[in-house]
Structures are given as C-alpha cells and as structure tokens.
Design an enzyme around this catalytic site. Structure first.
Site, short mmCIF file in Angstrom:
data_model
loop_
_atom_site.label_atom_id
_atom_site.label_comp_id
_atom_site.label_asym_id
_atom_site.label_seq_id
_atom_site.Cartn_x
_atom_site.Cartn_y
_atom_site.Cartn_z
N GLU A 27 10.86 -7.94 -3.61
CA GLU A 27 11.36 -6.61 -3.23
C GLU A 27 10.82 -6.36 -1.83
O GLU A 27 9.65 -6.06 -1.66
CB GLU A 27 10.85 -5.58 -4.24
CG GLU A 27 11.76 -4.38 -4.35
CD GLU A 27 11.42 -3.35 -3.30
OE1 GLU A 27 12.05 -3.41 -2.22
OE2 GLU A 27 10.57 -2.51 -3.53
N LEU A 28 11.69 -6.57 -0.83
CA LEU A 28 11.22 -6.57 0.56
C LEU A 28 11.67 -5.31 1.28
O LEU A 28 11.92 -4.29 0.66
CB LEU A 28 11.71 -7.84 1.25
CG LEU A 28 11.35 -9.13 0.48
CD1 LEU A 28 11.95 -10.35 1.14
CD2 LEU A 28 9.85 -9.28 0.32
N GLU A 44 13.41 -2.84 10.43
CA GLU A 44 12.95 -1.78 9.55
C GLU A 44 11.96 -0.92 10.33
O GLU A 44 11.03 -1.43 10.94
CB GLU A 44 12.26 -2.38 8.32
CG GLU A 44 11.68 -1.31 7.40
CD GLU A 44 11.16 -1.84 6.07
OE1 GLU A 44 10.52 -2.91 6.06
OE2 GLU A 44 11.40 -1.18 5.04
N TRP A 73 0.80 -1.22 0.00
CA TRP A 73 0.00 0.00 0.00
C TRP A 73 0.84 1.28 0.00
O TRP A 73 0.30 2.37 -0.12
CB TRP A 73 -0.87 0.01 1.27
CG TRP A 73 -0.04 -0.40 2.46
CD1 TRP A 73 0.05 -1.66 2.98
CD2 TRP A 73 0.87 0.40 3.20
NE1 TRP A 73 0.97 -1.69 4.00
CE2 TRP A 73 1.49 -0.43 4.16
CE3 TRP A 73 1.24 1.74 3.15
CZ2 TRP A 73 2.46 0.03 5.06
CZ3 TRP A 73 2.20 2.21 4.04
CH2 TRP A 73 2.79 1.35 4.98
N SER A 105 6.64 -7.01 3.01
CA SER A 105 7.44 -7.35 4.18
C SER A 105 8.14 -8.71 4.01
O SER A 105 7.76 -9.52 3.16
CB SER A 105 6.54 -7.41 5.41
OG SER A 105 5.60 -8.45 5.25
N CYS A 156 10.48 1.67 1.28
CA CYS A 156 11.50 0.63 1.46
C CYS A 156 12.89 1.23 1.32
O CYS A 156 13.81 0.82 2.02
CB CYS A 156 11.28 -0.51 0.48
SG CYS A 156 11.02 0.02 -1.21
N LYS A 195 -2.80 -8.70 -6.99
CA LYS A 195 -3.39 -8.80 -5.65
C LYS A 195 -2.80 -7.63 -4.87
O LYS A 195 -1.63 -7.64 -4.48
CB LYS A 195 -3.01 -10.14 -4.99
CG LYS A 195 -3.57 -10.30 -3.57
CD LYS A 195 -2.62 -9.74 -2.52
CE LYS A 195 -3.18 -9.84 -1.12
NZ LYS A 195 -4.10 -8.73 -0.79
N HIS A 196 -3.61 -6.60 -4.66
CA HIS A 196 -3.10 -5.41 -3.98
C HIS A 196 -3.37 -5.51 -2.47
O HIS A 196 -4.20 -6.32 -2.04
CB HIS A 196 -3.77 -4.16 -4.56
CG HIS A 196 -2.83 -2.99 -4.67
ND1 HIS A 196 -1.82 -2.76 -3.75
CD2 HIS A 196 -2.72 -2.00 -5.60
CE1 HIS A 196 -1.16 -1.67 -4.11
NE2 HIS A 196 -1.66 -1.19 -5.23
N ALA A 197 -2.66 -4.70 -1.70
CA ALA A 197 -2.85 -4.67 -0.25
C ALA A 197 -4.31 -4.33 0.06
O ALA A 197 -4.94 -3.52 -0.63
CB ALA A 197 -1.92 -3.66 0.38
P1 NDP Z 1 2.74 -6.95 3.96
O1 NDP Z 1 4.02 -7.45 3.46
O2 NDP Z 1 1.98 -7.81 4.89
O3 NDP Z 1 1.79 -6.60 2.72
C1 NDP Z 1 2.25 -6.51 1.40
C2 NDP Z 1 1.38 -7.34 0.46
O4 NDP Z 1 1.57 -8.73 0.75
C3 NDP Z 1 -0.11 -7.09 0.64
O5 NDP Z 1 -0.74 -7.21 -0.61
C4 NDP Z 1 -0.53 -8.21 1.56
O6 NDP Z 1 -1.89 -8.50 1.47
C5 NDP Z 1 0.31 -9.34 1.05
N1 NDP Z 1 0.58 -10.42 2.00
C6 NDP Z 1 0.81 -10.33 3.33
N2 NDP Z 1 1.07 -11.53 3.86
C7 NDP Z 1 1.00 -12.42 2.84
C8 NDP Z 1 1.16 -13.83 2.75
N3 NDP Z 1 1.44 -14.58 3.82
N4 NDP Z 1 1.01 -14.41 1.55
C9 NDP Z 1 0.71 -13.70 0.47
N5 NDP Z 1 0.55 -12.35 0.49
C10 NDP Z 1 0.70 -11.71 1.65
O7 NDP Z 1 2.98 -5.54 4.60
P2 NDP Z 1 2.12 -4.80 5.75
O8 NDP Z 1 1.18 -3.90 5.10
O9 NDP Z 1 1.58 -5.77 6.74
O10 NDP Z 1 3.28 -3.96 6.44
C11 NDP Z 1 4.07 -4.54 7.46
C12 NDP Z 1 5.51 -4.07 7.36
O11 NDP Z 1 6.07 -4.56 6.13
C13 NDP Z 1 5.70 -2.58 7.27
O12 NDP Z 1 5.64 -1.97 8.51
C14 NDP Z 1 7.06 -2.51 6.61
O13 NDP Z 1 8.07 -2.70 7.56
C15 NDP Z 1 7.03 -3.66 5.65
N6 NDP Z 1 6.65 -3.22 4.29
C16 NDP Z 1 7.64 -2.91 3.44
C17 NDP Z 1 7.36 -2.44 2.19
C18 NDP Z 1 8.43 -2.06 1.30
O14 NDP Z 1 8.20 -1.37 0.30
N7 NDP Z 1 9.64 -2.49 1.56
C19 NDP Z 1 5.99 -2.25 1.73
C20 NDP Z 1 5.00 -2.64 2.71
C21 NDP Z 1 5.35 -3.10 3.93
P3 NDP Z 1 -2.95 -7.97 2.57
O15 NDP Z 1 -2.89 -6.49 2.57
O16 NDP Z 1 -4.25 -8.49 2.11
O17 NDP Z 1 -2.50 -8.55 3.89
#
Ligand code: NDP
Length: 456
Positions: A230-231, A361, A132, A209, A264, A156-158
C-alpha cells in the site's frame, strides 16, 4: 549512545525519549516466539479469537486518551484526529471479531466428486512494515484480520513512532493474546531484508513510500513469498458544474489537509470544470486562509507540523520546483512558530507536466489545481499520474459518475464525498500505488492458503 533511536516532537523539536533497537539475537528470539505461538494459535476457534479481539477494542477505548496524546506528540497530528484514529482501530477489531468466521467460511464449489470446496488456512508469522502517518490505524488494519485468520504478527514500525509501536503491542498483551501472537520489533529498515528471508516468516505487508515498497517486494520476490503493498498516491478530485459547490469545497479542504496533509488517500490534484472554476478558486482560497496552523494538542488546530524536518524540507523543495516550472502559487499566510517542522498551506495552479506538482506525491498541505474543459480532459489528466490509489468526483450527473467509475485509473472512486477507508470496504491501489487489498473480506484473505478440497 549513538545506537539509540530518538523520538522527537515535531511541533517543538524537543526530544521525547530514546529507544535501544533490538539486537540480532532479540530479533531471532521474537521470530521463534512468533513461530511457536502460530503452531497453537492456528488451532484456536474463531470464537476464542473474537473474544480476545473484542477485548483489544476495549483496551483501545480505555487507553484512548494516552495513546492519542503520545501519537500526537510523536508525529504531530491534531489531537482530535488522533483520538478518532484510536476509536477507528476499535471499530476494525470489532468488525473482524464479528465477521472473520463468515469471511473465511468454506466456499462450496461445483465439481465431479462428492464434494469440493475451498477452505481458508493461516500461513504463519506475517511481517508488517508500517509508516508513521497513521501510527495506529495502519497497524490495526493489518493486525485485526491477520490475527483473526490464525496468523501471528510481527511489526516493524517507522523509526519516529516507536512509543506508538510499543503501545500497540501493549493493546494485544493487555487483551490477553498469547505471548508471541503480536510483537513489535524495534528495528531500522536495514533489518527488514533478513526477516523476510527467514524461513519462519511467511509473508510481508508494507504501507509506505515507493522505494520502501520496491525494496521489500524485491526481497519477497527472491524468497517467493507473498507481499502486499500500500504505497503512495496523488489522488484526483474532480469537480463538475452540477456539483454542490459548498459541499465540494468543504470536502476538498478536508480531503487535502486532514492528518496535516500526510495521507496516502488525500486528494492531491484537483481538476475543476471551467464553468465553476472562479467560484471554486475563491472558496478554496478563503478556506485555506481560515485554516488554523498550530499546536497539535490544541482543539482549535486544523493543521499541526509535518512529521519530520526532512519531510518538511522535501515538500518545500517540491513547491519551489513547481513554481520555477511555472505554477502560480497561493500561500495561506499562516503564522508559524519558530521551532518545529511547520508548513504554510499552499495552493499551486496550472503546474506544467513534468513538475513535482503534476508528477509526484506531495505529503503535506499543498493542493494542486487545474482548470479543465470537460470530464474527458479531467480523467485524461488524472490518469497521467504514476499512482492509482483513490479518486473523487463531485457531480449530480449519472453519466458523468459512470464515466469516472469506468475510466479513472484508481483502486477506488468516491462520489460526492472524500475517499476514506472503512473496515467493510476493500482498500488498495493499482499502478505504483501498490497491489493487493486490505479490509473487508479481501483483507482477511490476503494472507491465507485458499486450499482446494476435493472428495472423490
Ligand atoms: P518510508 O516508506 O521510508 O517509511 C515507511 C516504512 O518503511 C517505515 O517503517 C520505514 O522504516 C520502512 N522502510 C523504509 N525504507 C525501507 C527499506 N528499504 N526496506 C524496508 N523498510 C523500509 O516513508 P518515509 O517516512 O521516508 O516518507 C517518505 C515519503 O513516503 C513521504 O513523504 C510520502 O510521500 C511517502 N509515504 C507514503 C505513505 C502512505 O501512506 N502512502 C506513508 C508514509 C510515507 P524507517 O522509518 O525505519 O525508515
């Protein structure tokens, strides 16, 4: 009903709208459409694809204000930054419209036969799991090269940015892409595994994440399908005595706080040489104090709310734990509205190893700062992180630049400026920041078959 997914304005906690997630048959039908479309789309010319991709850029321009406002409403980034994001998506579309054919042209090879070369062929439907924080950019960075290569896309978006997800699908629809070429699936993360397992889906990319990356990569691994991750990152920002200190300070604040600190490639750990530490500290705190935290729709705002209450609470907990571990804290003292997921910008000094400040992070406006005696010291500390996405050094000394380039463990080193993505440059990380590269020629070759052709 309980089944709906709610989009909530993080600045006000007011419900914006509710969405009904896709049912199993809807997901299956979308995958079937993606697969059917691929069979025709792969035969189209680069010229045709480029025409549509340029149209997508025009649609973005024409609707920029609406897309930007809905993005800001959903996740809280300052409106000016949302507008800039939509504009940058137009850039990446036009970039790949112009360069895809050249990036994917046959690569001649020396061989014993009459001729040999590599030809690049598309793979099929590719699933993108996206976050997001940059609701448009993260998706376009995937979609522009992937579609130009002749693949089809499934998004599949957030779950907190589904209006933006639908707006992105609208862009490709309005631009005239064939049905099924790019589709948004309104699904939660639990539906992702089944889609990766579907034999019609050929690859998966995820930005998000570490835990989400581990889950998606494990499923892709079981299915022997390519994945790109890309984490997160906890990028180092090193300031040496020869740096232009005012530029370094302005850049440091922007690099830490842009997108409400939720990027990120934000600079998250600052290593400042002892000779200039006091001047840096004073300038950094003054700039943090001057930040305007407030309504993201206002042009005066530097920092809006964090995207969700959970993210705000997690960041607050990371700061508290770091303070308890011994970090000294400076709080900007911004006045915060009562409703909404607000965070007072903070600077943490000299947090010990093992604390969240040093190890994790931090996704929000918190800068972690350490005083260092040498560049060797700065690099050694920078490399203690589990992450390796971007990195920055401010110096005028060429030997120091070389040392940073050769020894910082990161997918990028930016010198005398902040790390930023650019359609012309490869983008990605090492270590727990993921693998694979997006953007530039690398990005379009991420999901192609590099077929070796040999003519006897
Ligand atoms: P997530 O990694 O959980 O969300 C990113 C995407 O992955 C969303 O579309 C989410 O879907 C999906 N997702 C989450 N868990 C799974 C899974 N087990 N299997 C498949 N898809 C999955 O990030 P969060 O929004 O929870 O943020 C948490 C932390 O992650 C942040 O505080 C930050 O530290 C890090 N983050 C880093 C980013 C970056 O650009 N490096 C971007 C976003 C987060 P859904 O929304 O439906 O859960």
């Amino acid at each position: 009903s309980d089944q709906t997914v709610k989009s909530v304005n993080p600045a006000t906690e007011v419900l914006i709208e509710e969405f009904s997630p896709f049912t199993e048959p809807m997901i299956d039908s979308a995958i079937a459409k993606s697969d059917d479309c691929f069979k025709e789309w792969r035969k189209t010319s680069f010229e045709h694809r480029a025409e549509l991709m340029n149209k997508a850029a025009d649609v973005l321009d024409q609707n920029a204000e609406r897309y930007a406002r809905q993005m800001t409403a959903e996740m809280g980034k300052p409106l000016a930054q949302a507008r800039a994001e939509v504009e940058k998506c137009g850039w990446v579309c036009r970039h790949y419209a112009q360069h895809a054919e050249e990036y994917l042209s046959d690569e001649p090879m020396e061989s014993g036969g009459q001729k040999a070369y590599v030809r690049h062929l598309p793979l099929g439907p590719v699933l993108a799991v996206m976050p997001w924080n940059f609701p448009f950019w993260q998706v376009f960075r995937f979609a522009a090269p992937t579609l130009m290569a002749g693949n089809t896309g499934l998004l599949k978006h957030a779950s907190n940015v589904w209006r933006s997800a639908l707006n992105i699908e609208e862009v490709f629809h309005e631009a005239g892409f064939p049905e099924g070429c790019f589709q948004t699936l309104l699904i939660g993360s639990s539906a992702v595994e089944g889609i990766i397992e579907d034999s019609r889906v050929k690859a998966v990319t995820l930005t998000g994440s570490g835990p989400a990356g581990q889950s998606v990569a494990a499923t892709a691994g079981k299915q022997l399908k390519p994945s790109l991750l890309e984490l997160g990152g906890s990028d180092a920002f090193i300031v040496m005595p020869s740096a232009d200190i005012e530029t370094a300070l302005d850049t440091a604040v922007k690099a830490r706080t842009q997108n409400n600190g939720q990027s990120c490639i934000a600079a998250k750990r600052f290593f400042v040489h002892a000779d200039i530490f006091d001047a840096f500290k004073e300038g950094f705190e003054a700039r943090f104090e001057a930040l305007t935290v407030g309504a993201p729709m206002s042009d005066e705002t530097d920092i809006g709310p964090l995207a969700t209450g959970q993210i705000r609470d997690e960041l607050a907990e990371q700061v508290e734990k770091s303070k308890r571990a011994g970090a000294k804290a400076f709080h900007a003292g911004a006045g915060l509205p009562e409703k909404g997921y607000w965070f007072d910008p903070a600077i943490l000094y000299d947090a010990p190893d093992g604390s969240p400040s040093a190890e994790e992070e931090m996704f929000g406006p918190v800068a972690n700062v350490w005083k260092v005696d040498s560049l060797e010291d700065a690099i050694a500390r920078a490399n203690r992180s589990i992450f390796g996405l971007g990195s920055v050094i401010f110096t005028q000394d060429e030997d120091e630049m070389d040392m940073a380039i050769d020894h910082l463990e990161a997918g990028a080193t930016f010198i005398n400026t902040m790390t930023a993505s650019d359609p012309r440059l490869p983008f990605g990380g090492i270590k727990q920041s993921g693998y694979g590269r997006e953007l530039s020629a690398d990005g379009i070759k991420a999901f192609v078959n590099r077929k070796t052709v040999y003519l006897a």
